[in-house]
Design a protein around this motif. Structure first.
Motif, PDB file in Angstrom:
ATOM      1  N   VAL A  84      21.247  20.879  20.308  1.00  0.00           N
ATOM      2  CA  VAL A  84      21.851  19.622  19.883  1.00  0.00           C
ATOM      3  C   VAL A  84      20.861  18.950  18.949  1.00  0.00           C
ATOM      4  O   VAL A  84      19.648  18.997  19.179  1.00  0.00           O
ATOM      5  CB  VAL A  84      22.153  18.709  21.102  1.00  0.00           C
ATOM      6  N   SER A  85      21.360  18.346  17.889  1.00  0.00           N
ATOM      7  CA  SER A  85      20.467  17.620  16.985  1.00  0.00           C
ATOM      8  C   SER A  85      20.999  16.208  16.757  1.00  0.00           C
ATOM      9  O   SER A  85      22.197  15.960  16.836  1.00  0.00           O
ATOM     10  CB  SER A  85      20.317  18.357  15.647  1.00  0.00           C
ATOM     11  N   PHE A  86      20.085  15.304  16.501  1.00  0.00           N
ATOM     12  CA  PHE A  86      20.391  13.905  16.252  1.00  0.00           C
ATOM     13  C   PHE A  86      19.926  13.549  14.852  1.00  0.00           C
ATOM     14  O   PHE A  86      18.858  13.966  14.417  1.00  0.00           O
ATOM     15  CB  PHE A  86      19.645  12.999  17.242  1.00  0.00           C
ATOM     16  N   GLN A  87      20.721  12.785  14.151  1.00  0.00           N
ATOM     17  CA  GLN A  87      20.283  12.190  12.892  1.00  0.00           C
ATOM     18  C   GLN A  87      19.815  10.778  13.232  1.00  0.00           C
ATOM     19  O   GLN A  87      20.546  10.010  13.853  1.00  0.00           O
ATOM     20  CB  GLN A  87      21.430  12.139  11.880  1.00  0.00           C
ATOM     21  N   LEU A  88      18.595  10.458  12.828  1.00  0.00           N
ATOM     22  CA  LEU A  88      18.005   9.157  13.140  1.00  0.00           C
ATOM     23  C   LEU A  88      17.740   8.382  11.862  1.00  0.00           C
ATOM     24  O   LEU A  88      17.507   8.967  10.800  1.00  0.00           O
ATOM     25  CB  LEU A  88      16.695   9.336  13.917  1.00  0.00           C
ATOM     26  N   ALA A  89      17.767   7.066  11.983  1.00  0.00           N
ATOM     27  CA  ALA A  89      17.408   6.230  10.838  1.00  0.00           C
ATOM     28  C   ALA A  89      15.913   6.366  10.594  1.00  0.00           C
ATOM     29  O   ALA A  89      15.113   6.360  11.527  1.00  0.00           O
ATOM     30  CB  ALA A  89      17.770   4.773  11.126  1.00  0.00           C
ATOM     31  N   ALA A  90      15.524   6.509   9.344  1.00  0.00           N
ATOM     32  CA  ALA A  90      14.114   6.714   9.006  1.00  0.00           C
ATOM     33  C   ALA A  90      13.378   5.381   8.945  1.00  0.00           C
ATOM     34  O   ALA A  90      12.826   4.987   7.924  1.00  0.00           O
ATOM     35  CB  ALA A  90      13.992   7.471   7.681  1.00  0.00           C
ATOM     36  N   THR A  91      13.356   4.676  10.078  1.00  0.00           N
ATOM     37  CA  THR A  91      12.605   3.423  10.162  1.00  0.00           C
ATOM     38  C   THR A  91      11.121   3.758  10.324  1.00  0.00           C
ATOM     39  O   THR A  91      10.742   4.893  10.597  1.00  0.00           O
ATOM     40  CB  THR A  91      13.084   2.586  11.358  1.00  0.00           C
ATOM     41  N   LEU A  92      10.275   2.748  10.188  1.00  0.00           N
ATOM     42  CA  LEU A  92       8.832   2.976  10.328  1.00  0.00           C
ATOM     43  C   LEU A  92       8.496   3.505  11.722  1.00  0.00           C
ATOM     44  O   LEU A  92       7.644   4.381  11.877  1.00  0.00           O
ATOM     45  CB  LEU A  92       8.068   1.679  10.050  1.00  0.00           C
ATOM     46  N   GLU A  93       9.175   2.959  12.742  1.00  0.00           N
ATOM     47  CA  GLU A  93       8.918   3.421  14.115  1.00  0.00           C
ATOM     48  C   GLU A  93       9.306   4.883  14.292  1.00  0.00           C
ATOM     49  O   GLU A  93       8.576   5.673  14.887  1.00  0.00           O
ATOM     50  CB  GLU A  93       9.680   2.550  15.116  1.00  0.00           C
ATOM     51  N   MET A  94      10.468   5.271  13.769  1.00  0.00           N
ATOM     52  CA  MET A  94      10.927   6.648  13.913  1.00  0.00           C
ATOM     53  C   MET A  94      10.057   7.609  13.101  1.00  0.00           C
ATOM     54  O   MET A  94       9.760   8.713  13.543  1.00  0.00           O
ATOM     55  CB  MET A  94      12.392   6.771  13.471  1.00  0.00           C
ATOM     56  N   LEU A  95       9.611   7.195  11.907  1.00  0.00           N
ATOM     57  CA  LEU A  95       8.725   8.041  11.112  1.00  0.00           C
ATOM     58  C   LEU A  95       7.376   8.217  11.798  1.00  0.00           C
ATOM     59  O   LEU A  95       6.777   9.292  11.750  1.00  0.00           O
ATOM     60  CB  LEU A  95       8.535   7.458   9.714  1.00  0.00           C
ATOM     61  N   ALA A  96       6.897   7.177  12.477  1.00  0.00           N
ATOM     62  CA  ALA A  96       5.641   7.296  13.226  1.00  0.00           C
ATOM     63  C   ALA A  96       5.793   8.312  14.353  1.00  0.00           C
ATOM     64  O   ALA A  96       4.885   9.099  14.622  1.00  0.00           O
ATOM     65  CB  ALA A  96       5.229   5.933  13.779  1.00  0.00           C
ATOM     66  N   LEU A  97       6.959   8.319  15.009  1.00  0.00           N
ATOM     67  CA  LEU A  97       7.212   9.316  16.048  1.00  0.00           C
ATOM     68  C   LEU A  97       7.263  10.721  15.452  1.00  0.00           C
ATOM     69  O   LEU A  97       6.756  11.677  16.036  1.00  0.00           O
ATOM     70  CB  LEU A  97       8.524   9.010  16.772  1.00  0.00           C
ATOM     71  N   ALA A  98       7.866  10.859  14.280  1.00  0.00           N
ATOM     72  CA  ALA A  98       7.954  12.167  13.632  1.00  0.00           C
ATOM     73  C   ALA A  98       6.567  12.701  13.274  1.00  0.00           C
ATOM     74  O   ALA A  98       6.277  13.885  13.445  1.00  0.00           O
ATOM     75  CB  ALA A  98       8.824  12.085  12.380  1.00  0.00           C
ATOM     76  N   LEU A  99       5.689  11.829  12.788  1.00  0.00           N
ATOM     77  CA  LEU A  99       4.343  12.254  12.411  1.00  0.00           C
ATOM     78  C   LEU A  99       3.496  12.623  13.624  1.00  0.00           C
ATOM     79  O   LEU A  99       2.573  13.421  13.519  1.00  0.00           O
ATOM     80  CB  LEU A  99       3.657  11.150  11.596  1.00  0.00           C
TER      81      LEU A  99
END
Length: 198
Positions: A74-89
């Motif tokens: 399953v995959s989710f599309q997330l909004a690329a907010t600063l918080e979400m980008l920090a989680l991605a990094l």
């Protein structure tokens, strides 16, 4: 009580009104920042928690809802907010291997009964997916267009593989905590050469 019994416990007159809606509720256990979303609008106080309406969650890929064991991701599309980008990094330490749960909730969309509020949940949540979060790849095109995806796998995704079946330091340490035989494996994976002295 199972899902069938809980569904049967909902009064029949409510189920047959044609005023039943449904929504997905999602829990993602990010390290230090767990999130709860639902596919409606506004905050939803339900089951002892507050679920944020959509928020940073944009969409969920298709989920198998039949009664067979599924190994699909399953995959989710997330909004690329600063918080979400920090989680991605920081995905390796804050995202990978953490729990993700998807529920389905029935709602009474509208009612003429004064005692029942608009959008009141009917019955408990039903589990649709239980798994763990994997990678969180992101893309950027120019200064304004960004995309962020969260990939997840269910509990049965690797069911045909033996436990601890990978040649990694983490798997080896899980089998034998003091074994250092795979400590240097990442060095060799990238073409590193060791010169042996005789």
């Amino acid at each position: 009580m199972g899902a069938r019994e809980e569904l049967i416990a909902i009064p029949d007159e409510q189920l047959r009104t044609g005023r039943i809606g449904q929504a997905a509720l999602v829990f993602m256990d990010f390290k230090d920042a767990p999130r709860r979303w639902w596919t409606g609008f506004g905050d939803l106080p339900h089951a002892g928690h507050v679920w944020q309406g959509l928020g940073d969650l944009i969409s969920i890929s298709g989920i198998d809802t039949d009664y067979q064991v599924s190994a699909r991701q399953v995959s989710f599309q997330l909004a690329a907010t600063l918080e979400m980008l920090a989680l991605a990094l920081a995905a390796k330490s804050r995202v990978k291997g953490r729990e993700v749960l998807i529920y389905e909730q029935l709602f009474l969309v509208e009612s003429e009964d004064a005692d029942i509020q608009f959008g009141q949940p009917l019955g408990p949540m039903f589990s649709l997916f239980t798994g763990e979060m994997l990678t969180m790849p992101w893309t950027a095109e120019g200064a304004t267009k960004r995309g962020l995806t969260l990939n997840c796998e269910g509990l049965f995704y690797r069911r045909n593989q033996p436990p601890r079946g990978r040649w990694t330091d983490a798997d080896q340490k899980a089998r034998y905590p003091n074994d250092r035989g795979f400590d240097r494996l990442p060095l060799y994976a990238n073409g590193y050469e060791t010169r042996w002295r005789g």
